[in-house]
Design an enzyme around this catalytic site. Structure first.
Site, PDB file in Angstrom:
ATOM      1  N   SER A   3     114.638  83.667 -10.470  1.00  0.00           N
ATOM      2  CA  SER A   3     114.065  83.588 -11.311  1.00  0.00           C
ATOM      3  C   SER A   3     114.362  83.373 -12.088  1.00  0.00           C
ATOM      4  O   SER A   3     114.414  84.878 -13.296  1.00  0.00           O
ATOM      5  CB  SER A   3     112.486  84.087 -11.129  1.00  0.00           C
ATOM      6  OG  SER A   3     111.624  83.858 -11.837  1.00  0.00           O
ATOM      7  N   ARG A  46     104.459  68.429 -10.014  1.00  0.00           N
ATOM      8  CA  ARG A  46     105.151  67.391  -9.957  1.00  0.00           C
ATOM      9  C   ARG A  46     104.701  67.363  -8.373  1.00  0.00           C
ATOM     10  O   ARG A  46     105.365  66.077  -8.187  1.00  0.00           O
ATOM     11  CB  ARG A  46     106.457  68.557  -9.836  1.00  0.00           C
ATOM     12  CG  ARG A  46     107.017  68.856 -10.883  1.00  0.00           C
ATOM     13  CD  ARG A  46     108.238  69.479 -11.061  1.00  0.00           C
ATOM     14  NE  ARG A  46     108.333  70.431 -11.745  1.00  0.00           N
ATOM     15  CZ  ARG A  46     108.942  70.213 -13.344  1.00  0.00           C
ATOM     16  NH1 ARG A  46     108.627  68.392 -13.330  1.00  0.00           N
ATOM     17  NH2 ARG A  46     108.276  70.452 -14.817  1.00  0.00           N
ATOM     18  N   ASP A 105     113.056  72.823  -9.531  1.00  0.00           N
ATOM     19  CA  ASP A 105     111.781  71.694  -9.774  1.00  0.00           C
ATOM     20  C   ASP A 105     112.280  70.166  -9.257  1.00  0.00           C
ATOM     21  O   ASP A 105     110.997  69.663  -9.401  1.00  0.00           O
ATOM     22  CB  ASP A 105     111.752  71.812 -11.008  1.00  0.00           C
ATOM     23  CG  ASP A 105     110.669  72.635 -11.723  1.00  0.00           C
ATOM     24  OD1 ASP A 105     110.203  73.851 -11.381  1.00  0.00           O
ATOM     25  OD2 ASP A 105     110.722  73.113 -13.359  1.00  0.00           O
ATOM     26  N   GLN A 136     112.618  83.031 -14.837  1.00  0.00           N
ATOM     27  CA  GLN A 136     111.088  83.913 -16.103  1.00  0.00           C
ATOM     28  C   GLN A 136     111.135  85.184 -15.213  1.00  0.00           C
ATOM     29  O   GLN A 136     110.989  85.427 -16.696  1.00  0.00           O
ATOM     30  CB  GLN A 136     109.571  82.743 -15.211  1.00  0.00           C
ATOM     31  CG  GLN A 136     109.267  80.973 -15.159  1.00  0.00           C
ATOM     32  CD  GLN A 136     108.395  80.736 -15.242  1.00  0.00           C
ATOM     33  OE1 GLN A 136     107.354  81.413 -13.651  1.00  0.00           O
ATOM     34  NE2 GLN A 136     108.331  79.301 -15.158  1.00  0.00           N
TER      35      GLN A 136
HETATM   36  C1  S3P Z   1     111.375  77.897 -15.799  1.00  0.00           C
HETATM   37  C2  S3P Z   1     111.844  78.568 -13.923  1.00  0.00           C
HETATM   38  C3  S3P Z   1     111.362  78.104 -12.974  1.00  0.00           C
HETATM   39  C4  S3P Z   1     110.670  76.950 -12.977  1.00  0.00           C
HETATM   40  C5  S3P Z   1     110.049  76.464 -14.479  1.00  0.00           C
HETATM   41  C6  S3P Z   1     110.371  77.016 -15.452  1.00  0.00           C
HETATM   42  C7  S3P Z   1     111.696  79.002 -17.087  1.00  0.00           C
HETATM   43  O1  S3P Z   1     110.149  78.925 -12.781  1.00  0.00           O
HETATM   44  O2  S3P Z   1     110.602  76.296 -12.353  1.00  0.00           O
HETATM   45  O3  S3P Z   1     109.413  75.219 -13.655  1.00  0.00           O
HETATM   46  O4  S3P Z   1     111.325  77.571 -18.027  1.00  0.00           O
HETATM   47  O5  S3P Z   1     112.126  79.169 -17.289  1.00  0.00           O
HETATM   48  P1  S3P Z   1     111.583  80.498 -12.096  1.00  0.00           P
HETATM   49  O6  S3P Z   1     111.749  81.413 -12.913  1.00  0.00           O
HETATM   50  O7  S3P Z   1     110.031  81.232 -10.960  1.00  0.00           O
HETATM   51  O8  S3P Z   1     112.000  79.765 -10.498  1.00  0.00           O
END
Ligand code: S3P
Length: 447
Positions: A174, A401, A327, A176
């Site tokens: 992840s 999405r 995504d 994030q």
């Molecule tokens: C993102 C990370 C992804 C992605 C999200 C945007 C980001 O999520 O699905 O649309 O900008 O860091 P995850 O970190 O939960 O995989």
């Protein structure tokens, strides 16, 4: 619980061919980070081509609540007068992140090592999503958090007064979570180390370095090791946001399956940590070319040309590629329905904790429209036959999405495909409908 408006039922019908130039909006991940890093720099950051979708606007409002001055100059040009690392003020109201997991997770990280308290909430989708994956590592810095069961929003973070630097192995792939830890590490003294076993999108690392933070990145047997030196003075930047490869996926995939189509999608960021869909489509036999490959603002960029591709074959997408196209699986599952044979998507369980459970949402909607799908906790298989009956209404579960993917399906299926609610499209791709209609799609709002 928040929301951004009333439900908008929509229908897409067989149309085509799609042709012309599709100028998709700016990259969502880079737009969020531009606002947050701009708020943490000292002085004025200028942002050109910011995505003005609801998710990013929510991040902008949050940065203002933490004391930055965020100004919209019109035409996608924004500026942020930052308060410096450690300079966040305590917000005097609840931070509403709407539908945006990226906003809440990155901002919780950015405030968690300052001596301030903030409460976060979101819409009906965001309040169901797991936040423990972020609050657990933030606790190692000394931040406390109080949320609903399972770490769900609404949730209050009490920032650490004397943060310790942290060494953290990210347990799920992840970006994030990785980014939340790096943002927290900015205001911790010493070196914060984040290790990811599988590489995820690296915009945070690239952009922090661009703002002047000291970062070292090493590929080791343990994984990708990112070492950040805390408490830098971030220098304001001018950021030109590349267009979003995740938004480009919709006109590209639609062009590949609508007979006779030929669509150019210019200026698309092709950072390798984001470009897995395009590799996969080419392996399936898509007529998809990269024109005018170049580097802009430290990111690889190209113009994508997608032409109708009637001979695509089903494919296995290996687990190690999943993060680079996480995504894009919803719209790829639509393309897979029109390819010949079985398409297997492996190692995709993270899809179950996105804006919706995307495996369940796609499997249910595809089956309702006559496509055979198999799924397990961590995999999805679409059995492509080249044609799709269509004719069903699908539930979008507050997921942009899912909404856009089923509108693409309806552009090719024998009977139209309807959505209960297309309103979430505004979170990431507010011009999706006029852009697709301009290319030749038939999308209507059902009143
Ligand atoms: C993102 C990370 C992804 C992605 C999200 C945007 C980001 O999520 O699905 O649309 O900008 O860091 P995850 O970190 O939960 O995989």
């Amino acid at each position: 619980m928040s929301g951004h408006g009333a439900a908008i039922p929509m229908t897409a019908r067989k149309a085509g061919p799609l042709s012309g130039v599709a100028e998709v909006p700016g990259d969502k991940s880079i737009s969020h980070r531009s606002l947050i890093l701009g708020a943490l720099a000292v002085g004025e950051t200028r942002i050109i081509g910011l995505l003005e979708g609801d998710d990013v606007l929510d991040t902008g409002k949050a940065m203002a609540a933490f004391g930055a001055e965020v100004i919209n100059h019109g035409g996608g040009n924004w500026s942020v007068h930052g308060v410096g690392v450690g300079g966040f003020a305590e917000p005097d109201h609840v931070i509403d992140c709407g539908n945006s997991g990226t906003s809440v997770r990155l901002i919780m990280g950015a405030m968690a090592t300052s001596p301030i308290t903030a409460t976060f909430t979101g819409d009906g989708s965001l309040v169901k999503r797991p936040m423990g994956r972020v609050t657990d590592p933030l606790a190692l810095f000394g931040a406390a958090s109080y949320g609903r069961e399972g770490g769900r929003l609404p949730l209050t973070v009490v920032g650490a007064r004397a943060p310790d630097p942290v060494r953290y192995v990210v347990p799920v792939p992840s970006a994030q979570v990785k980014s939340a830890v790096l943002f927290a590490g900015l205001n911790a003294p010493g070196k914060t180390v984040v290790i990811e076993r599988e590489a995820t999108r690296d915009h945070t690392e690239r952009m922090m370095a661009g703002f002047g933070a000291e970062l070292e990145i090493e590929d080791t047997d343990e994984g990708r090791v990112i070492t950040l030196t805390g408490q830098p003075e971030l220098k304001p930047q001018t950021i030109v946001v590349p267009r979003d490869p995740s938004s480009a996926a919709f006109p590209v995939c639609a062009a590949l399956i609508v007979p006779g189509s030929d669509v150019l999608v210019p200026n698309i960021g092709l950072n390798p940590t984001r470009a897995g869909l395009y590799t996969t489509l080419r392996e399936m036999g898509a007529d998809l070319t990269y024109e005018n490959m170049r580097e802009e603002g430290g990111e690889p960029v190209a113009d994508l040309r997608a032409k109708y591709s009637p001979n695509m074959q089903g494919i296995t997408v290996p687990a190690e590629r999943a993060a680079s196209m996480i995504d894009e699986f919803p719209v790829l599952s639509v393309v897979a329905a029109f390819a010949k044979g079985r398409s297997h998507f492996l190692g995709v369980k993270e899809l179950r904790v996105k804006e919706s459970d995307r495996i369940a949402a796609m499997a249910d909607g595809l089956r309702a429209n006559g496509v055979e799908v198999e799924d397990t906790e961590d995999t999805m298989t679409v059995i492509g036959t080249g044609t799709v009956p269509g004719g069903a209404q699908v539930a979008t579960h507050l997921d942009h999405r899912i909404a856009m993917s089923f509108l693409v399906l309806g552009m090719v299926s024998d009977a139209p495909v309807s959505l209960d609610d297309g309103q979430p499209i505004a979170t990431s791709f507010p011009i999706f409908e006029p852009l697709m209609v301009e290319l030749g799609a038939r999308i209507e709002r059902d009143v």
